[in-house]
Scaffold this motif. Structure first.
Motif, PDB file in Angstrom:
ATOM      1  N   MET A   1       0.859  -1.170   0.000  1.00 53.78           N
ATOM      2  CA  MET A   1       0.000   0.000   0.000  1.00 53.78           C
ATOM      3  C   MET A   1       0.901   1.227   0.000  1.00 53.78           C
ATOM      4  O   MET A   1       1.844   1.313   0.760  1.00 53.78           O
ATOM      5  CB  MET A   1      -0.899  -0.037   1.250  1.00 53.78           C
ATOM      6  N   SER A   2       0.577   2.192  -0.844  1.00 54.67           N
ATOM      7  CA  SER A   2       1.389   3.404  -0.894  1.00 54.67           C
ATOM      8  C   SER A   2       1.095   4.277   0.310  1.00 54.67           C
ATOM      9  O   SER A   2       0.081   4.133   0.969  1.00 54.67           O
ATOM     10  CB  SER A   2       1.120   4.164  -2.196  1.00 54.67           C
ATOM     11  N   ARG A   3       1.996   5.195   0.599  1.00 52.69           N
ATOM     12  CA  ARG A   3       1.862   6.068   1.772  1.00 52.69           C
ATOM     13  C   ARG A   3       0.587   6.905   1.704  1.00 52.69           C
ATOM     14  O   ARG A   3      -0.012   7.199   2.717  1.00 52.69           O
ATOM     15  CB  ARG A   3       3.093   6.971   1.855  1.00 52.69           C
ATOM     16  N   SER A   4       0.136   7.285   0.490  1.00 54.35           N
ATOM     17  CA  SER A   4      -1.067   8.112   0.360  1.00 54.35           C
ATOM     18  C   SER A   4      -2.352   7.314   0.584  1.00 54.35           C
ATOM     19  O   SER A   4      -3.413   7.888   0.689  1.00 54.35           O
ATOM     20  CB  SER A   4      -1.114   8.767  -1.025  1.00 54.35           C
ATOM     21  N   LEU A   5      -2.246   5.987   0.668  1.00 57.97           N
ATOM     22  CA  LEU A   5      -3.448   5.162   0.815  1.00 57.97           C
ATOM     23  C   LEU A   5      -3.578   4.553   2.208  1.00 57.97           C
ATOM     24  O   LEU A   5      -4.023   3.431   2.361  1.00 57.97           O
ATOM     25  CB  LEU A   5      -3.464   4.054  -0.242  1.00 57.97           C
ATOM     26  N   GLN A   6      -3.196   5.274   3.231  1.00 61.27           N
ATOM     27  CA  GLN A   6      -3.419   4.803   4.591  1.00 61.27           C
ATOM     28  C   GLN A   6      -4.879   5.056   4.930  1.00 61.27           C
ATOM     29  O   GLN A   6      -5.334   6.202   4.882  1.00 61.27           O
ATOM     30  CB  GLN A   6      -2.508   5.534   5.568  1.00 61.27           C
ATOM     31  N   PRO A   7      -5.645   4.019   5.263  1.00 62.45           N
ATOM     32  CA  PRO A   7      -7.088   4.181   5.462  1.00 62.45           C
ATOM     33  C   PRO A   7      -7.477   5.128   6.590  1.00 62.45           C
ATOM     34  O   PRO A   7      -8.576   5.645   6.608  1.00 62.45           O
ATOM     35  CB  PRO A   7      -7.588   2.768   5.735  1.00 62.45           C
ATOM     36  N   SER A   8      -6.579   5.389   7.531  1.00 64.82           N
ATOM     37  CA  SER A   8      -6.927   6.295   8.621  1.00 64.82           C
ATOM     38  C   SER A   8      -6.614   7.754   8.286  1.00 64.82           C
ATOM     39  O   SER A   8      -7.053   8.653   8.980  1.00 64.82           O
ATOM     40  CB  SER A   8      -6.205   5.886   9.907  1.00 64.82           C
ATOM     41  N   ARG A   9      -5.845   7.990   7.213  1.00 65.93           N
ATOM     42  CA  ARG A   9      -5.514   9.357   6.798  1.00 65.93           C
ATOM     43  C   ARG A   9      -5.476   9.406   5.268  1.00 65.93           C
ATOM     44  O   ARG A   9      -4.422   9.516   4.659  1.00 65.93           O
ATOM     45  CB  ARG A   9      -4.162   9.775   7.357  1.00 65.93           C
ATOM     46  N   LEU A  10      -6.635   9.352   4.675  1.00 66.87           N
ATOM     47  CA  LEU A  10      -6.732   9.223   3.228  1.00 66.87           C
ATOM     48  C   LEU A  10      -7.086  10.560   2.594  1.00 66.87           C
ATOM     49  O   LEU A  10      -7.991  11.249   3.039  1.00 66.87           O
ATOM     50  CB  LEU A  10      -7.823   8.197   2.924  1.00 66.87           C
ATOM     51  N   ASN A  11      -6.364  10.925   1.544  1.00 67.29           N
ATOM     52  CA  ASN A  11      -6.733  12.079   0.735  1.00 67.29           C
ATOM     53  C   ASN A  11      -7.702  11.548  -0.319  1.00 67.29           C
ATOM     54  O   ASN A  11      -7.295  10.881  -1.274  1.00 67.29           O
ATOM     55  CB  ASN A  11      -5.494  12.702   0.091  1.00 67.29           C
ATOM     56  N   MET A  12      -8.983  11.834  -0.143  1.00 68.43           N
ATOM     57  CA  MET A  12     -10.015  11.221  -0.986  1.00 68.43           C
ATOM     58  C   MET A  12      -9.901  11.632  -2.451  1.00 68.43           C
ATOM     59  O   MET A  12     -10.132  10.818  -3.339  1.00 68.43           O
ATOM     60  CB  MET A  12     -11.406  11.552  -0.455  1.00 68.43           C
TER      61      MET A  12
END
Length: 183
Positions: free
Chosen positions: A1-12
């Motif tokens: 999972m890439s750093r931008s796809l952390q489910p707790s801090r997601l840039n939608m």
């Protein structure tokens, strides 16, 4: 999972632009509010879930950000009939449309068939997933057929007689009459 796809801090918006589904398995014990509703939660109890963001074009405006969230779990709840553990399957299949502010969400909520969420710089997908799972729990969890017959007993406060059988309940007015005669 890439750093931008952390489910707790997601840039939608970035997630929707990527158009890649995020599929994970999360332990139920990591969802504290959901874990509080369970009975006999096992360490290997999990939620299988998938999220997919997409951009939908609008005429004369920026593209709309949408999220499709799906989840499946089996949650150990308390059977309200026999008070034993009932393994309850729970599923979520929900679409969300993101809007710019809470005011827009409130204004459009009555006319929208989809659920509306406010666009935030750091969106917590796991919190929304947990909310949906909590709302999907049955109000009164019960076995189809209880493994142990429930004990159906009214609150009988009578004293057992010499044979061990419940005797007659004392008349509450008889106690009052005794108090009256003690004067």
């Amino acid at each position: 999972m890439s750093r931008s796809l952390q489910p707790s801090r997601l840039n939608m918006k970035a997630f929707a632009q990527e158009g890649v589904a995020l599929a994970e398995t999360t332990p139920l014990q990591n969802m504290e509010r959901l874990a509080e509703e369970t009975q006999g939660l096992q360490a290997d109890s999990t939620v299988q879930w998938q999220a997919l963001g997409e951009l939908r074009p609008r005429t004369g405006a920026d593209d709309e950000v949408w999220l499709h969230l799906q989840a499946q779990a089996t949650v150990p709840l308390t059977c309200q009939r026999c008070m034993g553990v009932v393994e309850t399957p729970v599923e979520v299949d929900q679409w969300y449309r993101f809007v710019a502010s809470e005011e827009i969400a409130m204004a459009e909520d009555d006319q929208s068939e989809e659920d509306l969420l406010v666009m935030e710089p750091q969106f917590n997908l796991l919190a929304v997933l947990e909310d949906e799972l909590l709302m999907a729990l049955p109000l009164v969890p019960m076995h189809e057929e209880c493994p142990v017959a429930p004990k159906l007993q009214a609150g009988d406060i009578s004293e057992p007689d010499e044979a061990g059988e419940p005797g007659e309940k004392p008349n509450p007015f008889a106690v009052l009459a005794q108090l009256k005669t003690k004067k």
